[in-house]
Design a protein around this motif. Structure first.
Motif, PDB file in Angstrom:
ATOM      1  N   LYS A  43       0.840  -1.203   0.000  1.00 20.05           N
ATOM      2  CA  LYS A  43       0.000   0.000   0.000  1.00 20.05           C
ATOM      3  C   LYS A  43       0.873   1.250   0.000  1.00 20.05           C
ATOM      4  CE  LYS A  43      -3.867  -2.064   2.391  1.00 20.05           C
ATOM      5  NZ  LYS A  43      -5.028  -2.143   1.687  1.00 20.05           N
ATOM      6  N   PHE A  44       2.179   1.070  -0.017  1.00 15.02           N
ATOM      7  CA  PHE A  44       3.083   2.207   0.059  1.00 15.02           C
ATOM      8  C   PHE A  44       3.741   2.467  -1.294  1.00 15.02           C
ATOM      9  CE2 PHE A  44       2.586   0.543   4.354  1.00 15.02           C
ATOM     10  CZ  PHE A  44       2.040   1.658   4.958  1.00 15.02           C
ATOM     11  N   PHE A  45       5.024   2.437  -1.372  1.00 12.68           N
ATOM     12  CA  PHE A  45       5.722   2.779  -2.608  1.00 12.68           C
ATOM     13  C   PHE A  45       5.801   1.567  -3.531  1.00 12.68           C
ATOM     14  CE2 PHE A  45       7.688   5.454   0.753  1.00 12.68           C
ATOM     15  CZ  PHE A  45       7.133   6.656   0.357  1.00 12.68           C
ATOM     16  N   LEU A  46       4.982   1.547  -4.555  1.00 14.54           N
ATOM     17  CA  LEU A  46       4.972   0.419  -5.485  1.00 14.54           C
ATOM     18  C   LEU A  46       6.327   0.244  -6.172  1.00 14.54           C
ATOM     19  CD1 LEU A  46       1.487   0.844  -7.217  1.00 14.54           C
ATOM     20  CD2 LEU A  46       2.101  -0.746  -5.403  1.00 14.54           C
ATOM     21  N   TRP A  47       7.011   1.331  -6.469  1.00 13.24           N
ATOM     22  CA  TRP A  47       8.290   1.247  -7.164  1.00 13.24           C
ATOM     23  C   TRP A  47       9.322   0.463  -6.359  1.00 13.24           C
ATOM     24  CZ3 TRP A  47      12.291   3.664  -4.624  1.00 13.24           C
ATOM     25  CH2 TRP A  47      11.955   4.699  -3.742  1.00 13.24           C
ATOM     26  N   GLU A  48       9.178   0.418  -5.058  1.00 13.99           N
ATOM     27  CA  GLU A  48      10.100  -0.374  -4.233  1.00 13.99           C
ATOM     28  C   GLU A  48       9.855  -1.871  -4.374  1.00 13.99           C
ATOM     29  OE1 GLU A  48       9.589   1.134  -0.253  1.00 13.99           O
ATOM     30  OE2 GLU A  48      11.153   2.640  -0.543  1.00 13.99           O
ATOM     31  N   MET A  49       8.727  -2.256  -4.937  1.00 16.47           N
ATOM     32  CA  MET A  49       8.350  -3.661  -5.067  1.00 16.47           C
ATOM     33  C   MET A  49       8.403  -4.178  -6.501  1.00 16.47           C
ATOM     34  SD  MET A  49       7.870  -4.860  -2.166  1.00 16.47           S
ATOM     35  CE  MET A  49       8.396  -3.892  -0.777  1.00 16.47           C
ATOM     36  N   LEU A  50       8.926  -3.387  -7.435  1.00 18.83           N
ATOM     37  CA  LEU A  50       8.996  -3.845  -8.821  1.00 18.83           C
ATOM     38  C   LEU A  50       9.915  -5.061  -8.939  1.00 18.83           C
ATOM     39  CD1 LEU A  50       9.250  -0.420 -10.667  1.00 18.83           C
ATOM     40  CD2 LEU A  50       7.270  -1.946 -10.576  1.00 18.83           C
ATOM     41  N   LYS A  51       9.475  -6.057  -9.711  1.00 12.62           N
ATOM     42  CA  LYS A  51      10.261  -7.282  -9.897  1.00 12.62           C
ATOM     43  C   LYS A  51      11.420  -7.073 -10.858  1.00 12.62           C
ATOM     44  CE  LYS A  51       6.820 -10.140 -10.928  1.00 12.62           C
ATOM     45  NZ  LYS A  51       5.989 -11.318 -11.154  1.00 12.62           N
ATOM     46  N   ASN A  52      11.098  -6.645 -12.045  1.00 13.08           N
ATOM     47  CA  ASN A  52      12.084  -6.464 -13.112  1.00 13.08           C
ATOM     48  C   ASN A  52      11.854  -5.081 -13.702  1.00 13.08           C
ATOM     49  OD1 ASN A  52      12.811  -9.288 -12.925  1.00 13.08           O
ATOM     50  ND2 ASN A  52      10.883  -9.687 -13.968  1.00 13.08           N
ATOM     51  N   TYR A  80      -0.917   4.327  -3.172  1.00 10.96           N
ATOM     52  CA  TYR A  80      -2.246   4.231  -2.561  1.00 10.96           C
ATOM     53  C   TYR A  80      -2.406   5.125  -1.327  1.00 10.96           C
ATOM     54  CZ  TYR A  80      -2.421   0.114  -5.561  1.00 10.96           C
ATOM     55  OH  TYR A  80      -2.368  -0.736  -6.631  1.00 10.96           O
ATOM     56  N   GLN A  81      -1.326   5.311  -0.573  1.00  8.25           N
ATOM     57  CA  GLN A  81      -1.444   6.140   0.625  1.00  8.25           C
ATOM     58  C   GLN A  81      -1.538   7.621   0.287  1.00  8.25           C
ATOM     59  OE1 GLN A  81       1.464   4.874  -0.331  1.00  8.25           O
ATOM     60  NE2 GLN A  81       3.126   6.252   0.187  1.00  8.25           N
ATOM     61  N   GLU A 106       4.645  11.464  -6.726  1.00  8.60           N
ATOM     62  CA  GLU A 106       4.969  10.248  -7.463  1.00  8.60           C
ATOM     63  C   GLU A 106       3.749   9.786  -8.232  1.00  8.60           C
ATOM     64  OE1 GLU A 106       6.571   7.391  -4.691  1.00  8.60           O
ATOM     65  OE2 GLU A 106       8.371   8.601  -4.438  1.00  8.60           O
ATOM     66  N   PHE A 107       3.987   9.280  -9.429  1.00  7.63           N
ATOM     67  CA  PHE A 107       2.876   8.793 -10.232  1.00  7.63           C
ATOM     68  C   PHE A 107       3.289   7.566 -11.022  1.00  7.63           C
ATOM     69  CE2 PHE A 107       5.144  11.859 -12.824  1.00  7.63           C
ATOM     70  CZ  PHE A 107       5.247  11.214 -14.049  1.00  7.63           C
ATOM     71  N   TYR A 108       2.267   6.836 -11.455  1.00  6.35           N
ATOM     72  CA  TYR A 108       2.432   5.606 -12.238  1.00  6.35           C
ATOM     73  C   TYR A 108       1.574   5.729 -13.485  1.00  6.35           C
ATOM     74  CZ  TYR A 108       4.240   3.900  -7.840  1.00  6.35           C
ATOM     75  OH  TYR A 108       4.971   3.751  -6.695  1.00  6.35           O
ATOM     76  N   ILE A 109       2.068   5.132 -14.577  1.00  5.08           N
ATOM     77  CA  ILE A 109       1.357   5.150 -15.850  1.00  5.08           C
ATOM     78  C   ILE A 109       1.341   3.720 -16.403  1.00  5.08           C
ATOM     79  CG2 ILE A 109       1.282   6.079 -18.195  1.00  5.08           C
ATOM     80  CD1 ILE A 109       0.991   8.261 -16.054  1.00  5.08           C
TER      81      ILE A 109
END
Length: 153
Positions: A43-52, A80-81, A106-109
């Motif tokens: 629920k926090f920083f998605l970029w910290e959880m990227l696999k590849n 999300y937060q 921060e944003f995601y596309i």
């Protein structure tokens, strides 16, 4: 309303940009489909959880995204937060116009078929995964900017 939502709504009114909020069902679909890019959900920083991913650190890298998206529709969402809303945008030029007027967040596309995920974070790092990885590698090389690629098994 939140800071991000307020900022986006103000800019869309001022620039006469149209965007569409994702419905609750569409947000669930989004969340479920981007999981394939993550080591684990967060629920926090998605970029910290990227696999590849491939990434580049450059303060203007956010502005390159329009060159990947071009005339295709995209979805913009956030950690999300920070903001629960997500938005459909018609093309990269609209995204560029919107982002060029926003404050720092921060944003995601991604696209409607969830083939890629892009993120620009508070460290001025642009992350690319899925079909956007090869594009970012090539784009950064043309600009003679170092890239980093990470693969988790």
């Amino acid at each position: 309303m939140s800071f991000i939502k307020d900022n986006i709504m103000d800019i869309t009114k001022r620039l006469n940009i149209s965007l569409k909020k994702l419905s609750e069902q569409e947000k669930i679909l989004l969340k479920n489909n981007i999981k394939k890019f993550l080591k684990k959900d967060t629920k926090f920083f998605l970029w910290e959880m990227l696999k590849n991913y491939t990434c580049v650190q450059h303060k203007e890298a956010w502005s390159w995204i329009k060159d990947f998206i071009k005339n295709t529709k995209c979805i913009m969402f956030f950690n999300y937060q920070d903001e629960k809303e997500a938005y459909f945008l018609d093309n990269g030029n609209i995204l560029q116009s919107l982002l060029s007027e926003t404050y720092n967040f921060e944003f995601y596309i991604t696209n409607e078929t969830y083939e890629y995920l892009l993120c620009f974070n508070h460290h001025d790092v642009l992350f690319a995964t899925g079909t956007a990885e090869a594009w970012l590698s090539s784009y950064a090389k043309q600009k003679k900017i170092s890239i980093y690629s990470i693969t988790y098994k």
